[in-house]
Design an enzyme around this catalytic site. Sequence first.
Site, mmCIF file in Angstrom:
data_model
loop_
_atom_site.group_PDB
_atom_site.id
_atom_site.type_symbol
_atom_site.label_atom_id
_atom_site.label_comp_id
_atom_site.label_asym_id
_atom_site.label_seq_id
_atom_site.Cartn_x
_atom_site.Cartn_y
_atom_site.Cartn_z
ATOM 1 N N ARG A 35 0.830 -1.208 0.000
ATOM 2 C CA ARG A 35 0.000 0.000 0.000
ATOM 3 C C ARG A 35 0.869 1.264 0.000
ATOM 4 N NH1 ARG A 35 -5.501 -0.040 3.592
ATOM 5 N NH2 ARG A 35 -6.624 -1.673 2.461
ATOM 6 N N LYS B 201 0.782 17.227 -13.742
ATOM 7 C CA LYS B 201 0.887 18.635 -13.317
ATOM 8 C C LYS B 201 2.175 19.252 -13.831
ATOM 9 C CE LYS B 201 0.914 21.702 -9.302
ATOM 10 N NZ LYS B 201 0.596 21.856 -7.871
ATOM 11 N N ARG C 146 -19.125 8.003 -38.050
ATOM 12 C CA ARG C 146 -18.847 8.756 -39.278
ATOM 13 C C ARG C 146 -19.289 10.212 -39.146
ATOM 14 N NH1 ARG C 146 -21.815 6.224 -43.959
ATOM 15 N NH2 ARG C 146 -23.250 5.563 -42.314
ATOM 16 N N TYR C 147 -20.434 10.396 -38.506
ATOM 17 C CA TYR C 147 -20.938 11.735 -38.227
ATOM 18 C C TYR C 147 -22.092 11.600 -37.244
ATOM 19 C CZ TYR C 147 -24.103 10.354 -42.070
ATOM 20 O OH TYR C 147 -24.968 9.685 -42.882
ATOM 21 N N HIS D 118 -37.205 6.547 -36.656
ATOM 22 C CA HIS D 118 -36.942 7.843 -36.024
ATOM 23 C C HIS D 118 -37.360 7.840 -34.556
ATOM 24 C CE1 HIS D 118 -35.766 9.181 -39.917
ATOM 25 N NE2 HIS D 118 -36.988 9.136 -40.422
#
Length: 525
Positions: A65, A139, A219-220, A282
């Site tokens: 740990r 960072k 694709r879109y 749809h």
Amino acid sequence: MNVTIKRALLSVSDKTGLVSFAKALADRGVVMISTGGTAKALTEAGIQVIPIDQITGFPEMMDGRVKTLHPAVHGGLLADRRKPAHMEALAGMGYEPIDLVCVNLYPFESTVAKPDVSIDDAVENIDIGGPSMVRSAAKNHHAVAVVTDPSDYAAIMAELDANDGALGLETRQKLCVKAYAHTSFYDAQIAAFLRSKYSPDEQFPGELTVPMRKAAELRYGENPHQKAAFYRYPGFKESSVANAQTLEGKALSYNNYLDADAALEAVKEWAGEEPTCVIVKHTNPCGIAQRASAVEAVKAARNADPISAFGGILALNVPIDADIANEITAPNTFLEVVIAPSFSDEAVTILTTKKKWGANLRLMVTGPICKPAEGFVVRGLTGGALVQERDLAQTSAEELKVVTERQPTAEEIESLLFAWRCVKHVKSNAIAFVKDRVLVGAGAGQMNRVQSVRLAAEHSGELSNGAVLASDAFFPFPDNIETAAAAGITAVIQPGGSKKDGEVIAAADKLGLAMVFTGKRHFRH
């Protein structure tokens, strides 16, 4: 500004590609520090590493740990090379800078995915040192490269080759962003798991993190000028489009995913029941039918609105065999996606070769389709999101309140309850006409409810004679009932609750319709 990689720290749980990556670093003269199992794997592969306890001067503690939480590590990661005071402080302690950190985290995700995982096992797989090193390196990305994904190894080595052992600032910046996304995703999973165990009643916490992993670049989006991607929730086990396996066909589009999800969620209403077919166009069901055989269910669902069904998404709650596949590919048909628990080999051949469009048909295997489980849905808004419980409300015959003089017949009750499940998946204002367990007409997404009734009547044509009607919300005026009765509707199911309920009921009584109230609505926007 380029940073030459001279010293690297490697500590990974996922050891995919580790040995080849470390060997490539060693071949470039990079000094490597490593921990625990990573050090053991590299040593066994003949790669020289410096054990972490030689850097920190302390042995690993508490079953590992505590091993990297030490100034020798974090000082080497966080020292700003642009500040002489930082470098003097580092040297004054006898520590050296670390230029690259390769870390991925304890397998929390796979641990909690086990059905019998205990809280203790889950907590033990919460990484502490790993995220700390990742965040420190990220960072200080001005001087340190942080690598959290094995898929990046090849590109990093290629850049080191091209830049004489150095990584550019743009690369380090991209790795920094990826690192913080990685730890954020990791912490979100931990928060979700512990919330489910320690705060199960806290549905909507003050700060909500939702982990998602990209599954596909699309694709879109809804339109070709919009970019889009598909993400999954890790650990989600319910049968879903997200978990489904695509057997055949071209890649799913953004709209395909939306429609496929709508079809599968609708057919889940009849999980474990007689064969039920849902056809969606749809995101609205244009055909729903339940029959004793799946072939007849497919035929009835399609014939209810064959024009809308053309080019739609079909979901079935039972496995698809050759006979069903032949019905799906009957003359004058075209589908984009077919979803089912499974497909026989012969069915796959028929679906993908019988019709010209079969070569592009997507076949999605869900495994056994089950009733939807409790959970929540997230809907994005510009600048925010809405979160709500899933609509799992069910209504039984015993819960129905008859409000008209005429009692519905047993056959009408059966049809009304079927229609009530159908209308739940139609966009509001929603109207469903059902006859003999078939959705024969639907009115969806209209700005007023009477227009939805008119559309359902137009779609159903003569099939509306003797059909029943379901409305997702109350009727504000009696004109809806008058329009329904003119179309041949004999019984109505609706939530009730309108100020004009009395007038609506009176209209039903005058026209001889039976009407029942459910006391709950099913808006779907």
